[in-house]
Write an enzyme that holds these catalytic residues in place. Structure first.
Site, PDB file in Angstrom:
ATOM      1  N   GLY A  19      -0.394   7.205  -1.940  1.00 44.40           N
ATOM      2  CA  GLY A  19      -0.848   6.078  -1.140  1.00 44.40           C
ATOM      3  C   GLY A  19       0.271   5.065  -0.991  1.00 44.40           C
ATOM      4  N   GLN A  34       4.181  -2.981   0.721  1.00 48.40           N
ATOM      5  CA  GLN A  34       5.153  -2.268  -0.125  1.00 48.40           C
ATOM      6  C   GLN A  34       6.418  -1.868   0.634  1.00 48.40           C
ATOM      7  OE1 GLN A  34       2.052   0.616  -1.795  1.00 48.40           O
ATOM      8  NE2 GLN A  34       3.483   0.386  -3.479  1.00 48.40           N
ATOM      9  N   CYS A  65       2.531   2.953  -9.705  1.00 49.57           N
ATOM     10  CA  CYS A  65       2.706   2.332  -8.392  1.00 49.57           C
ATOM     11  C   CYS A  65       4.148   2.532  -7.948  1.00 49.57           C
ATOM     12  CB  CYS A  65       2.383   0.842  -8.472  1.00 49.57           C
ATOM     13  SG  CYS A  65       2.546  -0.012  -6.895  1.00 49.57           S
ATOM     14  N   LEU A  66       4.331   2.862  -6.680  1.00 46.69           N
ATOM     15  CA  LEU A  66       5.691   3.092  -6.176  1.00 46.69           C
ATOM     16  C   LEU A  66       6.526   1.813  -6.202  1.00 46.69           C
ATOM     17  CD1 LEU A  66       4.883   5.449  -3.162  1.00 46.69           C
ATOM     18  CD2 LEU A  66       5.766   6.096  -5.406  1.00 46.69           C
ATOM     19  N   HIS A 107      -6.760   0.819  -5.055  1.00 42.31           N
ATOM     20  CA  HIS A 107      -5.382   0.410  -5.388  1.00 42.31           C
ATOM     21  C   HIS A 107      -4.658  -0.095  -4.128  1.00 42.31           C
ATOM     22  CE1 HIS A 107      -1.473   1.287  -7.707  1.00 42.31           C
ATOM     23  NE2 HIS A 107      -1.072   0.970  -6.487  1.00 42.31           N
ATOM     24  N   GLU A 108      -4.757   0.678  -3.046  1.00 42.32           N
ATOM     25  CA  GLU A 108      -4.013   0.314  -1.829  1.00 42.32           C
ATOM     26  C   GLU A 108      -4.580  -0.941  -1.166  1.00 42.32           C
ATOM     27  OE1 GLU A 108      -1.288   1.666  -1.580  1.00 42.32           O
ATOM     28  OE2 GLU A 108      -1.709   3.346  -2.907  1.00 42.32           O
ATOM     29  N   HIS A 118      -3.411  -4.073  -2.660  1.00 44.01           N
ATOM     30  CA  HIS A 118      -2.073  -4.502  -2.227  1.00 44.01           C
ATOM     31  C   HIS A 118      -2.151  -5.436  -1.022  1.00 44.01           C
ATOM     32  CE1 HIS A 118       0.838  -2.463  -4.726  1.00 44.01           C
ATOM     33  NE2 HIS A 118       0.349  -1.263  -4.494  1.00 44.01           N
TER      34      HIS A 118
END
Ligand code: ZN
Length: 181
Positions: A45, A50, A98-99, A140-141, A144
């Site tokens: 995701g 991000q 997380c990226l 999660h996304e 953000h």
């Protein structure tokens, strides 16, 4: 095109992202680039903040594990202005990465199932129901987009052991090393 993923500490990750008012070619192109960037980074995701864009756009791609790999189906989503319209009372613990936060994972409690409304990249309204890992990835996304990172919600955060790190690298943002199944 592969985009740069911004790390935690960049102000854009802490802002409430703007609603997208016009679904045009640029938005579709950005969604495609985000998907490509997410795949290249080995994630499941990615949210627009991000990659430094404070707008409400997420991409998610998840393959539900099956006994027979031939039964595995990959679901890909590009959602504009996604909103969670329902959350199950039932919650589950799971380990997330997380990226934008390299080298850490954390245990986070999430609703087991969610319903989401959004626009697709054609600008049409869509509804998505998700449970388990897919529901976790969406939560999660969408966090953000409100400037929230999983570390804010985690009950525990740690540096994974080397093997674990490799694994979470391949299945970020929600590591399959989870404890909730
Ligand atoms: Zn993330």
């Amino acid at each position: 095109m592969i985009l740069d993923i911004v790390p935690l500490g960049e102000p854009v990750l802490r802002k409430k992202a703007h609603k997208i008012t016009k679904v045009d070619h640029d938005v579709r192109q950005l969604a495609n680039d985000m998907l490509e960037t997410m795949r290249e980074a080995g994630g499941v995701g990615l949210a627009a903040p991000q990659i430094g864009q404070s707008i409400r756009l997420i991409v998610v791609e998840y393959t539900e594990p099956a006994e027979d790999p031939e039964d595995e189906q990959t679901q890909t989503f590009k959602l504009i202005n996604p909103e969670i319209t329902w959350r199950s009372d039932e919650t589950v613990m799971g380990i997330e990465g997380c990226l934008s936060i390299k080298g850490l994972v954390g245990e986070v409690e999430r609703a087991e199932a969610v319903k989401i409304k959004a626009l697709n990249v054609q600008g049409q309204p869509v509804k998505v129901s998700a449970e388990g890992w897919l529901a976790r990835i969406f939560q999660h996304e969408i966090d953000h987009l409100d400037g929230v990172c999983y570390v804010d919600r985690a009950t525990e955060i740690w540096e994974p052991a080397l093997e674990e790190a490799d694994e979470s690298e391949t299945s970020e943002e929600s590591s399959q090393t989870a404890t909730d199944r």
